[in-house]
Design a protein around this motif. Sequence first.
Motif, PDB file in Angstrom:
ATOM      1  N   CYS A 216     -13.791   6.212  -4.522  1.00 34.20           N
ATOM      2  CA  CYS A 216     -14.876   6.348  -3.543  1.00 34.20           C
ATOM      3  C   CYS A 216     -15.657   7.639  -3.762  1.00 34.20           C
ATOM      4  O   CYS A 216     -16.888   7.652  -3.653  1.00 34.20           O
ATOM      5  CB  CYS A 216     -14.328   6.296  -2.126  1.00 34.20           C
ATOM      6  SG  CYS A 216     -13.755   4.663  -1.639  1.00 34.20           S
TER       7      CYS A 216
ATOM      8  N   TRP B  65       0.838  -1.192   0.000  1.00 36.30           N
ATOM      9  CA  TRP B  65       0.000   0.000   0.000  1.00 36.30           C
ATOM     10  C   TRP B  65       0.874   1.244   0.000  1.00 36.30           C
ATOM     11  O   TRP B  65       1.829   1.343   0.751  1.00 36.30           O
ATOM     12  CB  TRP B  65      -0.889  -0.012   1.241  1.00 36.30           C
ATOM     13  CG  TRP B  65      -2.038   0.923   1.120  1.00 36.30           C
ATOM     14  CD1 TRP B  65      -2.162   2.110   1.751  1.00 36.30           C
ATOM     15  CD2 TRP B  65      -3.200   0.778   0.323  1.00 36.30           C
ATOM     16  NE1 TRP B  65      -3.335   2.722   1.389  1.00 36.30           N
ATOM     17  CE2 TRP B  65      -4.008   1.914   0.512  1.00 36.30           C
ATOM     18  CE3 TRP B  65      -3.654  -0.199  -0.547  1.00 36.30           C
ATOM     19  CZ2 TRP B  65      -5.218   2.094  -0.121  1.00 36.30           C
ATOM     20  CZ3 TRP B  65      -4.861  -0.019  -1.170  1.00 36.30           C
ATOM     21  CH2 TRP B  65      -5.625   1.117  -0.956  1.00 36.30           C
ATOM     22  N   ASN B  66       0.545   2.209  -0.858  1.00 38.32           N
ATOM     23  CA  ASN B  66       1.303   3.453  -0.892  1.00 38.32           C
ATOM     24  C   ASN B  66       0.344   4.626  -1.058  1.00 38.32           C
ATOM     25  O   ASN B  66      -0.863   4.450  -1.186  1.00 38.32           O
ATOM     26  CB  ASN B  66       2.366   3.423  -1.994  1.00 38.32           C
ATOM     27  CG  ASN B  66       1.773   3.201  -3.372  1.00 38.32           C
ATOM     28  OD1 ASN B  66       0.623   3.535  -3.613  1.00 38.32           O
ATOM     29  ND2 ASN B  66       2.551   2.648  -4.277  1.00 38.32           N
ATOM     30  N   SER B  67       0.896   5.825  -1.077  1.00 39.77           N
ATOM     31  CA  SER B  67       0.046   7.019  -1.134  1.00 39.77           C
ATOM     32  C   SER B  67      -0.689   7.138  -2.465  1.00 39.77           C
ATOM     33  O   SER B  67      -1.803   7.663  -2.510  1.00 39.77           O
ATOM     34  CB  SER B  67       0.868   8.269  -0.861  1.00 39.77           C
ATOM     35  OG  SER B  67       1.834   8.444  -1.872  1.00 39.77           O
ATOM     36  N   ASP B  68      -0.089   6.647  -3.559  1.00 34.11           N
ATOM     37  CA  ASP B  68      -0.767   6.715  -4.850  1.00 34.11           C
ATOM     38  C   ASP B  68      -2.010   5.830  -4.855  1.00 34.11           C
ATOM     39  O   ASP B  68      -3.060   6.226  -5.355  1.00 34.11           O
ATOM     40  CB  ASP B  68       0.185   6.306  -5.980  1.00 34.11           C
ATOM     41  CG  ASP B  68      -0.433   6.555  -7.346  1.00 34.11           C
ATOM     42  OD1 ASP B  68      -0.913   7.682  -7.583  1.00 34.11           O
ATOM     43  OD2 ASP B  68      -0.452   5.615  -8.165  1.00 34.11           O
ATOM     44  N   LYS B  69      -1.900   4.636  -4.285  1.00 31.12           N
ATOM     45  CA  LYS B  69      -3.062   3.747  -4.205  1.00 31.12           C
ATOM     46  C   LYS B  69      -4.127   4.331  -3.284  1.00 31.12           C
ATOM     47  O   LYS B  69      -5.323   4.206  -3.544  1.00 31.12           O
ATOM     48  CB  LYS B  69      -2.640   2.365  -3.712  1.00 31.12           C
ATOM     49  CG  LYS B  69      -1.859   1.571  -4.734  1.00 31.12           C
ATOM     50  CD  LYS B  69      -1.499   0.208  -4.197  1.00 31.12           C
ATOM     51  CE  LYS B  69      -0.664  -0.572  -5.199  1.00 31.12           C
ATOM     52  NZ  LYS B  69      -0.260  -1.874  -4.673  1.00 31.12           N
ATOM     53  N   SER B  70      -3.701   4.980  -2.215  1.00 31.52           N
ATOM     54  CA  SER B  70      -4.643   5.614  -1.296  1.00 31.52           C
ATOM     55  C   SER B  70      -5.398   6.742  -1.983  1.00 31.52           C
ATOM     56  O   SER B  70      -6.614   6.871  -1.828  1.00 31.52           O
ATOM     57  CB  SER B  70      -3.887   6.135  -0.075  1.00 31.52           C
ATOM     58  OG  SER B  70      -4.765   6.791   0.793  1.00 31.52           O
ATOM     59  N   THR B  71      -4.691   7.542  -2.758  1.00 32.83           N
ATOM     60  CA  THR B  71      -5.328   8.631  -3.492  1.00 32.83           C
ATOM     61  C   THR B  71      -6.286   8.088  -4.539  1.00 32.83           C
ATOM     62  O   THR B  71      -7.392   8.606  -4.714  1.00 32.83           O
ATOM     63  CB  THR B  71      -4.270   9.529  -4.162  1.00 32.83           C
ATOM     64  OG1 THR B  71      -3.345   9.958  -3.168  1.00 32.83           O
ATOM     65  CG2 THR B  71      -4.893  10.730  -4.819  1.00 32.83           C
TER      66      THR B  71
ATOM     67  N   LEU C 234      -7.861   5.201  -4.405  1.00 36.50           N
ATOM     68  CA  LEU C 234      -9.027   4.680  -3.687  1.00 36.50           C
ATOM     69  C   LEU C 234      -9.961   5.820  -3.290  1.00 36.50           C
ATOM     70  O   LEU C 234     -11.182   5.706  -3.427  1.00 36.50           O
ATOM     71  CB  LEU C 234      -8.586   3.885  -2.458  1.00 36.50           C
ATOM     72  CG  LEU C 234      -9.714   3.329  -1.594  1.00 36.50           C
ATOM     73  CD1 LEU C 234     -10.539   2.324  -2.374  1.00 36.50           C
ATOM     74  CD2 LEU C 234      -9.144   2.703  -0.327  1.00 36.50           C
ATOM     75  N   SER C 235      -9.403   6.919  -2.818  1.00 33.90           N
ATOM     76  CA  SER C 235     -10.223   8.077  -2.444  1.00 33.90           C
ATOM     77  C   SER C 235     -10.954   8.635  -3.660  1.00 33.90           C
ATOM     78  O   SER C 235     -12.130   9.017  -3.568  1.00 33.90           O
ATOM     79  CB  SER C 235      -9.348   9.164  -1.826  1.00 33.90           C
ATOM     80  OG  SER C 235      -8.750   8.711  -0.646  1.00 33.90           O
TER      81      SER C 235
ATOM     82  N   LEU D 228      -8.390  15.703  -5.605  1.00 36.64           N
ATOM     83  CA  LEU D 228      -7.718  14.402  -5.613  1.00 36.64           C
ATOM     84  C   LEU D 228      -7.013  14.140  -6.942  1.00 36.64           C
ATOM     85  O   LEU D 228      -5.941  13.531  -6.964  1.00 36.64           O
ATOM     86  CB  LEU D 228      -8.731  13.287  -5.310  1.00 36.64           C
ATOM     87  CG  LEU D 228      -9.265  13.263  -3.882  1.00 36.64           C
ATOM     88  CD1 LEU D 228     -10.443  12.301  -3.770  1.00 36.64           C
ATOM     89  CD2 LEU D 228      -8.170  12.891  -2.899  1.00 36.64           C
TER      90      LEU D 228
ATOM     91  N   ARG E 280      -3.080  13.391  -7.340  1.00 41.19           N
ATOM     92  CA  ARG E 280      -2.643  12.195  -8.074  1.00 41.19           C
ATOM     93  C   ARG E 280      -1.634  12.546  -9.165  1.00 41.19           C
ATOM     94  O   ARG E 280      -0.723  11.780  -9.454  1.00 41.19           O
ATOM     95  CB  ARG E 280      -3.859  11.518  -8.689  1.00 41.19           C
ATOM     96  CG  ARG E 280      -3.574  10.165  -9.247  1.00 41.19           C
ATOM     97  CD  ARG E 280      -4.600   9.163  -8.784  1.00 41.19           C
ATOM     98  NE  ARG E 280      -4.095   7.846  -9.092  1.00 41.19           N
ATOM     99  CZ  ARG E 280      -4.289   7.233 -10.259  1.00 41.19           C
ATOM    100  NH1 ARG E 280      -5.006   7.794 -11.188  1.00 41.19           N
ATOM    101  NH2 ARG E 280      -3.768   6.039 -10.467  1.00 41.19           N
TER     102      ARG E 280
END
Length: 148
Positions: A14, A2-8, A10-11, A72, A76
């Motif tokens: 969503c 998991w990294n910040s790019d995947k978190s962004t 996902l956000s 976002l 990204r």
Amino acid sequence: MWNSDKSTLLSLICTRIVMAGGLVLMITGPRFLKYYLEITERPAELLTSLLIICYACAVFVMGALAVLDRLLSNIRKGNVLVSQNVTCLRIISWCCFGVALVLVAGGYQYLSFLVIGLLAGFAGLVLRAMKNVFQHAVEVKQENDFTI
């Protein structure tokens, strides 16, 4: 991993799902509220005022979601400390204040509207604080860019 790019990402996904869900709720709102009033045995005359409150909130919420999508997307792309993101945070905070105003004004019908309105107002205040921190960081970054 998991990294910040995947978190962004996902956000972002969503946010777009919630936007689609919001559109569905806006279309089915009258039917849903009519059903709600029947189940809770409340007077049918409340339908118009509830629809006005819900649609007024929906305008602010959908606006905030659209701006959040833009924010976002900027993050990204790697554009984090830019003035456009400060503007996005400012708009989202004003949308929170708009929802708070509508719900506090509609709190005479349901006490829960008043509570949710106060929470939306608090979220707007937190976003204003974040906007101020972001704005200061953008100014420091621009100052550093000029000195190099």
